[in-house]
Design a protein around this motif. Structure first.
Motif, short mmCIF file in Angstrom:
data_model
loop_
_atom_site.label_atom_id
_atom_site.label_comp_id
_atom_site.label_asym_id
_atom_site.label_seq_id
_atom_site.Cartn_x
_atom_site.Cartn_y
_atom_site.Cartn_z
N GLU A 164 0.74 -1.64 -0.39
CA GLU A 164 0.35 -0.09 0.33
C GLU A 164 1.01 1.09 0.41
N LYS A 165 0.80 2.53 -0.99
CA LYS A 165 1.46 3.51 -1.32
C LYS A 165 1.04 4.26 0.37
N ASN A 166 0.20 4.24 1.13
CA ASN A 166 0.47 5.02 2.36
C ASN A 166 1.32 5.01 3.58
N THR A 167 1.60 3.80 3.68
CA THR A 167 2.41 2.52 4.35
C THR A 167 3.86 1.65 4.13
N VAL A 168 4.15 1.74 2.93
CA VAL A 168 4.92 1.39 2.60
C VAL A 168 6.55 1.60 3.60
N MET A 169 6.73 2.82 2.87
CA MET A 169 7.96 3.99 3.21
C MET A 169 8.29 3.72 4.93
N LEU A 170 7.14 3.78 5.02
CA LEU A 170 6.65 4.41 7.08
C LEU A 170 7.03 2.52 7.17
N SER A 171 6.58 1.62 6.42
CA SER A 171 7.20 -0.01 7.32
C SER A 171 8.89 0.08 6.70
N ILE A 172 9.59 0.11 5.51
CA ILE A 172 10.43 -0.07 5.58
C ILE A 172 11.66 1.08 6.61
N GLY A 173 10.95 2.15 6.33
CA GLY A 173 11.73 2.64 7.59
C GLY A 173 11.85 1.98 9.28
N LEU A 174 10.23 2.07 10.03
CA LEU A 174 10.79 1.22 11.17
C LEU A 174 11.93 0.13 10.82
N THR A 175 11.22 -0.33 9.74
CA THR A 175 12.98 -1.53 9.76
C THR A 175 13.88 -0.91 9.90
N PHE A 176 14.77 -0.25 9.19
CA PHE A 176 15.68 0.31 8.99
C PHE A 176 16.02 0.94 10.38
N LEU A 177 14.81 2.12 10.83
CA LEU A 177 14.82 2.61 12.77
C LEU A 177 15.56 1.40 13.33
N TRP A 178 14.65 0.39 13.03
CA TRP A 178 15.00 -1.03 14.43
C TRP A 178 16.25 -1.50 14.35
N GLN A 179 17.29 -1.66 12.95
CA GLN A 179 18.65 -2.17 12.95
C GLN A 179 19.40 -1.27 13.17
N TYR A 180 18.97 0.19 13.17
CA TYR A 180 20.31 0.88 13.49
C TYR A 180 19.94 2.08 15.00
N ILE A 181 18.49 1.97 15.05
CA ILE A 181 18.72 2.70 16.77
C ILE A 181 20.19 2.83 17.53
N GLY A 182 19.87 1.59 18.02
CA GLY A 182 20.49 0.63 19.28
C GLY A 182 21.78 1.43 19.01
N LEU A 183 22.46 1.14 17.39
CA LEU A 183 23.82 1.30 17.59
C LEU A 183 23.97 3.42 17.81
N ASN A 184 23.48 3.73 17.01
CA ASN A 184 23.24 5.12 17.89
C ASN A 184 23.69 5.26 19.20
N ALA A 185 22.60 4.19 19.23
CA ALA A 185 22.46 4.47 21.25
C ALA A 185 23.60 4.43 21.82
N MET A 186 24.61 3.38 21.24
CA MET A 186 26.21 2.89 21.81
C MET A 186 26.67 3.93 21.72
N LEU A 187 26.91 4.67 20.62
CA LEU A 187 27.21 6.07 20.23
C LEU A 187 27.14 7.08 21.47
N PHE A 188 26.41 7.40 21.56
CA PHE A 188 25.81 8.46 22.51
C PHE A 188 26.50 8.00 23.75
N TYR A 189 25.88 6.13 24.35
CA TYR A 189 26.46 6.03 25.86
C TYR A 189 27.96 5.94 25.83
N THR A 190 28.50 6.14 24.94
CA THR A 190 29.49 5.48 24.81
C THR A 190 30.58 7.02 25.28
N GLY A 191 29.36 8.18 24.13
CA GLY A 191 30.00 9.73 24.96
C GLY A 191 29.67 9.97 26.23
N ILE A 192 28.04 9.95 26.60
CA ILE A 192 28.70 10.34 28.34
C ILE A 192 28.94 9.48 28.89
N LYS A 193 30.10 8.50 28.75
CA LYS A 193 31.34 7.52 29.76
C LYS A 193 32.90 8.76 29.16
#
Length: 208
Positions: free
Chosen positions: A67-96
Motif C-alpha cells: 500500500e502506497k500510504n504505508t510502504v515507506m513507513l514500514s521500510i523506515g521502521l525496519t531501518f530504524l530498528w536495525q540502527y537505532i541501537g548503534l546510535n544509542a551506543m555512540l551516545f552511551y560511549t560519549g556519556i561515559k
C-alpha cells in the motif's frame, strides 16, 4: 540519546543486557533483517496484523508493503530498528567520557535528572550529536538495501529512494547518463548537508 540515558541509569547486569540487545540488530545482515520484517508485515499471518486481529482492531490491518500510504513507513521502521541501537551506543560511549565530578557537583547543588541532562549531558555531547547526525542523515539518504530486498521499489515506484532510483535508471533501464546525473546530484546533496551540519552544529570546541 534517550536509550543511552536509560542504559546509563540501569544496574551493571541490566546495562550489559541492554548494550548487547542494542548492538544485536546492527551486526545482522540487511538481508536477514529484511526477511524477518517481511514476515512481520505479511498480510495474512504476519505478526503485526495477527496482533491487530487478536485485539479486535481488524480495520487497522494493512498489506503494509504493497500500500502506497504505508510502504515507506514500514521500510523506515525496519531501518530504524536495525540502527537505532548503534546510535544509542555512540551516545552511551560519549556519556561515559564526561567526568563524574560534573554530575557530583550538580547533585550537591540539588539538580534533578532532567536538569542534569539538559545542563550537563546534552551540551557536553555536542560533538557526538554532530557525528551521529551526519552518520544518520547520510545513511538514511543512502537507503537502498532494505528497499531492494523488501519491495524492489514497489508498489509502482512509491518506495524508490534516490539511490534506488539511480540504480534502476542506470542498470534496469540502461540510461547510464541519467543514472550518472542522479549520482552527481546525490553526492552534491551529501556534501551540502555535511557542510551545513559541520557549520551550524557543535561549533564550540569542548575541553573537559
Amino acid at each position: 540519546m534517550t536509550l543511552a540515558l536509560f542504559m546509563e541509569i540501569q544496574t551493571p547486569r541490566l546495562r550489559r543486557f541492554f548494550k548487547s540487545a542494542a548492538m544485536f540488530p546492527a551486526i545482522l545482515s540487511v538481508t536477514v533483517v529484511a526477511q524477518i520484517w517481511l514476515a512481520f508485515y505479511e498480510p495474512n499471518w504476519g505478526l503485526f496484523n495477527s496482533i491487530l486481529r487478536a485485539i479486535g482492531m481488524d480495520s487497522w490491518t494493512h498489506s503494509w508493503l504493497t500500500e502506497k500510504n504505508t510502504v515507506m513507513l514500514s521500510i523506515g521502521l525496519t531501518f530504524l530498528w536495525q540502527y537505532i541501537g548503534l546510535n544509542a551506543m555512540l551516545f552511551y560511549t560519549g556519556i561515559k567520557t564526561i567526568p563524574k565530578s560534573y554530575y557530583e557537583a550538580a547533585l550537591i547543588d540539588g539538580a534533578n535528572f532532567a536538569q542534569v541532562c539538559m545542563r550537563i549531558t546534552i551540551p557536553l555531547l555536542q560533538n557526538i550529536i554532530k557525528y551521529v547526525l551526519i552518520l544518520s542523515t547520510l545513511g538514511s539518504m543512502a537507503f537502498y538495501s532494505h528497499v531492494r530486498v523488501m519491495t524492489a521499489g514497489g508498489p509502482g515506484d512509491k518506495s524508490r529512494t534516490v539511490i534506488y532510483q539511480m540504480y534502476y535508471t542506470a542498470f534496469d533501464t540502461s540510461e547510464f547518463g541519467k543514472g550518472t546525473a542522479i549520482a552527481v546530484v546525490f553526492i552534491l546533496e551529501c556534501l551540502l548537508i555535511s557542510f551545513l551540519i559541520q557549520r551550524f552544529v557543535a561549533r564550540d570546541k569542548l575541553e573537559f
